[in-house]
Motif scaffolding. Sequence first.
Motif, short mmCIF file in Angstrom:
data_model
loop_
_atom_site.label_atom_id
_atom_site.label_comp_id
_atom_site.label_asym_id
_atom_site.label_seq_id
_atom_site.Cartn_x
_atom_site.Cartn_y
_atom_site.Cartn_z
N UNK A 136 165.83 27.76 59.52
CA UNK A 136 164.90 26.67 59.24
C UNK A 136 163.61 26.86 60.04
N UNK A 137 162.48 26.72 59.38
CA UNK A 137 161.17 26.90 60.02
C UNK A 137 160.42 25.58 60.10
N UNK A 138 159.75 25.36 61.21
CA UNK A 138 158.91 24.18 61.38
C UNK A 138 157.66 24.55 62.17
N UNK A 139 156.55 23.86 61.94
CA UNK A 139 155.35 24.11 62.73
C UNK A 139 155.62 23.89 64.22
N UNK A 140 155.00 24.68 65.06
CA UNK A 140 155.28 24.64 66.49
C UNK A 140 154.93 23.31 67.14
N UNK A 141 153.95 22.59 66.59
CA UNK A 141 153.49 21.37 67.25
C UNK A 141 154.38 20.16 67.02
N UNK A 142 155.44 20.32 66.19
CA UNK A 142 156.19 19.16 65.74
C UNK A 142 157.41 18.86 66.61
N UNK A 143 158.10 19.88 67.10
CA UNK A 143 159.36 19.69 67.81
C UNK A 143 159.23 20.05 69.28
N UNK A 194 159.39 17.07 75.94
CA UNK A 194 160.13 15.94 75.40
C UNK A 194 159.30 15.30 74.31
N UNK A 195 159.93 15.02 73.18
CA UNK A 195 159.24 14.35 72.08
C UNK A 195 160.10 13.20 71.57
N UNK A 196 159.45 12.20 70.99
CA UNK A 196 160.14 11.05 70.41
C UNK A 196 159.57 10.76 69.03
N UNK A 203 164.55 9.74 66.19
CA UNK A 203 165.17 10.91 66.81
C UNK A 203 164.18 11.57 67.75
N UNK A 204 164.71 12.14 68.80
CA UNK A 204 163.85 12.82 69.77
C UNK A 204 164.54 14.07 70.29
N UNK A 205 163.87 14.76 71.20
CA UNK A 205 164.43 16.01 71.71
C UNK A 205 163.82 16.37 73.06
N UNK A 206 164.58 17.16 73.81
CA UNK A 206 164.12 17.74 75.06
C UNK A 206 164.42 19.23 74.97
N UNK A 207 163.46 20.08 75.36
CA UNK A 207 163.66 21.53 75.26
C UNK A 207 163.06 22.22 76.48
N UNK A 208 163.59 23.42 76.77
CA UNK A 208 163.13 24.22 77.90
C UNK A 208 163.08 25.69 77.48
N UNK A 223 167.98 19.83 73.17
CA UNK A 223 168.94 18.81 72.73
C UNK A 223 168.19 17.86 71.82
N UNK A 224 168.79 17.54 70.67
CA UNK A 224 168.20 16.63 69.71
C UNK A 224 169.17 15.48 69.47
N UNK A 225 168.65 14.26 69.39
CA UNK A 225 169.54 13.13 69.15
C UNK A 225 168.79 11.82 69.00
N UNK A 226 169.51 10.73 68.84
CA UNK A 226 168.89 9.40 68.74
C UNK A 226 168.11 9.08 70.02
#
Length: 262
Positions: A136-143, A194-196, A203-208, A223-226
Motif C-alpha cells: 500500500x502506498x501513501x503520500x509521505x506527508x499524510x502518515x 505523531x499524527x491524529x 485514528x492516529x499514529x506514532x512512528x520512529x 503504531x496505528x490505532x484509535x
Amino acid sequence: MTTHPGAPERSVVDRTLSILGVFDRENRTLTLSDISRRSGLPVATVHRIVNKLQGWGALERGAEGGYSIGLRLWETATLAPRYSGLAEAAQPHLVELQGQSGGAAVLALRDGTESVCLSFLSNDPGLTAFWGDPGCRLPLHVTAAGLVLLANAGVVLQDEICAGPLRAYTAATITDGTTLRNHLSKIRREGYAMVCSTLREGRGAIAAPVRNARGTVVASVGVVGPLNMLQPTRLTPLVMATAEAVSQHDRTEGWRMAGVGA
C-alpha cells in the motif's frame, strides 16, 4: 531509415511493463479490453503479450476470463533486497510491538514521494482494509511513518513536497508547506512523529526511524490505532525501542538489503 538494433526489444519491454502497470488495488482483475483501454495498446497486442505473461506465471486468468497478477510475479517481487531482509528482521519486533501497544504495528519504507507498507499487523479489520495491505502506498506527508521518512530524506525531496500541492485526506492533514517544513524539523529534533486524524478520522499514529549501520534512515516503524489509545508517554518509548531493535539487527547480523536508503 536505419532502425537501432535495440529499439524493438525496448518497445516490447515498454509494452509489457505498461500492461503490468495497469493493475492496482482498485483494479486487481481486468479483462483484455480493460487492459487495452488502460494501457493504450491495441487489443491484439495486449492479447499476445498477456498470453506470454500468463504462460510464465506473471498473470493468471480467472474462471470468468479476467486476468490478475500471478503468483510467480509475487514470488519474484518478495526477493527484492529492500523488502526481504528488512521485513524478516522486523517481523518478531512488530509482533511484540503489536502485543504491547494494543494497536496495529506497521513497517514502511520510502519510494520516491510515497511511503510503501512492508508489514502491517493488526486485529482491527477496519484498519487493515483501509491501510494495511503490504505494498500500500501513501503520500509521505499524510502518515506518521511517512513523515518520519520525509523528515530524514534529502533537502531536494523535502523542498519538492513542501512546495505542494499537498493532498488533504481529512481536515487535519497538513496541506501548508511552511507548516509541514516546521513539523519535519520537530520530528528530526524529537526523533519520532505523531499524527491524529490526518489519514482517517478518529485514528492516529506514532512512528520512529529505522537506521542502517551507517546511520541512514531506511524505514520507519509505527503504531496505528484509535485516538483514545494513542498515549504518547506510553507508546513513544515502545515505538522507539522497536525501531532501535530493528536497526540493531543490521549492526549485528546485517540485512540482505543492497541499495536500501538509496
